[in-house]
Write an enzyme that holds these catalytic residues in place. Structure first.
Site, PDB file in Angstrom:
ATOM      1  N   GLU A   1      57.906  10.147  16.185  1.00 31.15           N
ATOM      2  CA  GLU A   1      57.289   9.649  14.959  1.00 31.15           C
ATOM      3  C   GLU A   1      56.018   8.854  15.263  1.00 31.15           C
ATOM      4  OE1 GLU A   1      57.807  10.168  11.696  1.00 31.15           O
ATOM      5  OE2 GLU A   1      59.176  11.717  12.369  1.00 31.15           O
TER       6      GLU A   1
ATOM      7  N   CYS B   1      51.801  23.044   1.686  1.00 30.57           N
ATOM      8  CA  CYS B   1      50.857  22.293   0.852  1.00 30.57           C
ATOM      9  C   CYS B   1      49.808  21.648   1.759  1.00 30.57           C
ATOM     10  CB  CYS B   1      51.620  21.234   0.043  1.00 30.57           C
ATOM     11  SG  CYS B   1      50.599  20.502  -1.241  1.00 30.57           S
TER      12      CYS B   1
ATOM     13  N   CYS C   1      50.437  28.050  -2.568  1.00 36.35           N
ATOM     14  CA  CYS C   1      51.280  27.776  -3.740  1.00 36.35           C
ATOM     15  C   CYS C   1      52.229  28.941  -4.047  1.00 36.35           C
ATOM     16  CB  CYS C   1      50.410  27.477  -4.956  1.00 36.35           C
ATOM     17  SG  CYS C   1      49.329  26.067  -4.671  1.00 36.35           S
TER      18      CYS C   1
ATOM     19  N   CYS D   1      55.452  28.196  -2.371  1.00 26.90           N
ATOM     20  CA  CYS D   1      55.896  26.792  -2.436  1.00 26.90           C
ATOM     21  C   CYS D   1      57.108  26.666  -3.364  1.00 26.90           C
ATOM     22  CB  CYS D   1      54.752  25.922  -2.947  1.00 26.90           C
ATOM     23  SG  CYS D   1      55.248  24.204  -3.151  1.00 26.90           S
TER      24      CYS D   1
ATOM     25  N   CYS E   1      54.710  22.063 -10.418  1.00 29.18           N
ATOM     26  CA  CYS E   1      53.625  21.267  -9.819  1.00 29.18           C
ATOM     27  C   CYS E   1      52.509  21.053 -10.844  1.00 29.18           C
ATOM     28  CB  CYS E   1      53.102  21.997  -8.584  1.00 29.18           C
ATOM     29  SG  CYS E   1      51.659  21.219  -7.881  1.00 29.18           S
TER      30      CYS E   1
HETATM   31  S1  SF4 Z   1      52.458  24.277  -5.790  1.00 30.34           S
HETATM   32 FE1  SF4 Z   1      51.738  22.155  -5.704  1.00 30.34          FE
HETATM   33  S2  SF4 Z   1      53.008  21.201  -4.152  1.00 30.34           S
HETATM   34 FE2  SF4 Z   1      53.196  23.402  -3.880  1.00 30.34          FE
HETATM   35  S3  SF4 Z   1      51.635  24.021  -2.395  1.00 30.34           S
HETATM   36 FE3  SF4 Z   1      50.720  24.233  -4.402  1.00 30.34          FE
HETATM   37  S4  SF4 Z   1      49.711  22.268  -4.749  1.00 30.34           S
HETATM   38 FE4  SF4 Z   1      51.176  21.933  -3.119  1.00 30.34          FE
END
Ligand code: SF4
Length: 385
Positions: free
Chosen positions: A41, A210, A217, A220, A226
């Site tokens: 970390e 992200c 996206c 994601c 989002c």
């Molecule tokens: S949907 Fe939103 S959280 Fe997901 S990668 Fe795209 S910007 Fe990032």
């Protein structure tokens, strides 16, 4: 909070994504002791995973447990950190190891307040250690998590600002505890040690999906809710640090070599910039190198060769470096401040606790020495018998 989310749905989406796509074989994830998690970390602060991996492996190879780290010298610790940058991290890690050995019997504390009291451990690092190593439900907020939350919940403002930071911490805490309240039993059954896995998943999501420049996206797990994606404003979040031009400083580095080719290194004071590391002696641009030689080496005007200028950037200023190579005509018998200086062979110098720009110059000098040796051998082999 984005009302589109059910309280535990966020964690559930992230955990399910992690089960299929998360990184699970990073060196510190295998046999994750509190000590290994802590070292990783600290190394991962401001440094990417791919850069950290070889450093982590070498570091753990040399200091396999907290006792080994605590009983090492600072010079040894810095030597294994050399090139990774932000050396205060290494000095704090070392100081903390000594404190843990003296005050906690060599075991990293399991309480947030006690961890935060150690040098170099902030709230996010403490949360990572407690969740990843001990399975405790503490949130984290590193750069990757900040980016995911800022986008997902459309948090305007620069996350370094304390008001924004507070807001993001509140979100991070709320998501974790809402998940715990609403679905603890189920999450526990599905994901043993879920707080650690959830935090790891959030870090992975920020690092691999992200991302800052090219968020993916389409892949994601948070895309359905989002806010930044819904409002087509992804690149507005998180807002960058307000730009102020960084100041410039300049220094002249003296690469002093004796007739045997050894180089003179100087150890910097224990705290401050590059604290405790070995660098070249330096003077301001107004001072002459010849005067420095008279003052420190009791020798007059050596041969001076200028090397190309270079620049090194820190987070708070740019440093313009003007290196000069000083080739002494005779060996040095006296040296002022001899306890801070060391004559050392070039090859060995490049393996010592030196910052990256010093290492780069040492490698250049080694290459020059090798080239001139080859040239000499070439001349001898073409000389008529
Ligand atoms: S949907 Fe939103 S959280 Fe997901 S990668 Fe795209 S910007 Fe990032």
């Amino acid at each position: 909070m984005n009302q589109a989310w059910l309280p535990d749905a966020f964690a559930d989406c992230v955990l399910q994504w992690f089960a299929c796509h998360g990184r699970k074989d990073l060196p510190w994830q295998l046999a994750p002791t509190p000590y290994r998690v802590w070292v990783s970390e600290i190394m991962l602060q401001q440094t990417q995973v791919a850069v950290v991996i070889p450093y982590f492996e070498r570091f753990i190879g040399c200091f396999p447990n907290l006792g080994a780290l605590a009983t090492a010298t600072e010079d040894e610790v810095l030597q294994h950190w050399s090139g990774l940058g932000y050396y205060a991290r290494a000095r704090n890690l070392h100081r903390s190891a000594r404190i843990v050995l003296e005050q906690h019997g060599g075991e990293l504390p399991e309480q947030l307040e006690w961890l935060i009291a150690l040098p170099g451990i902030g709230r996010s690092t403490a949360g990572a250690i407690l969740s990843l190593a001990y399975g405790q439900a503490h949130a984290i907020l590193d750069g990757n998590v900040k980016r995911v939350l800022a986008r997902c919940f459309a948090v305007a403002g620069w996350p370094g600002e304390s008001r924004i930071q507070k807001h993001l911490w509140a979100l991070a805490d709320e998501l974790l505890s809402a998940a715990a309240r609403a679905g603890l039993q189920e999450l526990h059954l599905k994901h043993p040690n879920w707080p650690g896995t959830y935090n790891q998943a959030m870090m992975d999501l920020g690092a691999t999906v992200c991302t800052r420049a090219a968020p993916d996206c389409n892949h994601c797990p948070l895309s359905r809710h989002c806010l930044a994606l819904m409002t087509n404003s992804i690149h507005q979040y998180p807002q960058p640090k307000p730009k102020r031009p960084l100041p410039r400083r300049a220094t002249r580095w003296l690469l002093v070599q004796d007739p045997d080719g050894r180089i003179l290194l100087e150890q910097r004071p224990p705290s401050g910039l590059w604290g405790g590391l070995w660098t070249f002696p330096e003077v301001s641009l107004q001072e002459s190198s010849a005067h420095w030689c008279e003052l420190h080496l009791y020798q007059t005007a050596p041969r001076v060769e200028k090397l190309p200028d270079r620049q090194h950037s820190f987070s708070h200023f740019h440093l313009d470096i003007y290196p000069e190579r000083l080739l002494l005509k005779s060996a040095i018998s006296q040296l002022r401040d001899s306890d801070r200086h060391l004559w050392v062979a070039l090859k060995r110098a490049s393996t010592m606790a030196v910052p990256a720009p010093v290492k780069a110059i040492l490698l250049e000098l080694l290459a020059m020495a090798k080239a001139s040796k080859n040239q000499l051998l070439d001349c001898c082999s073409h000389r008529p018998a």
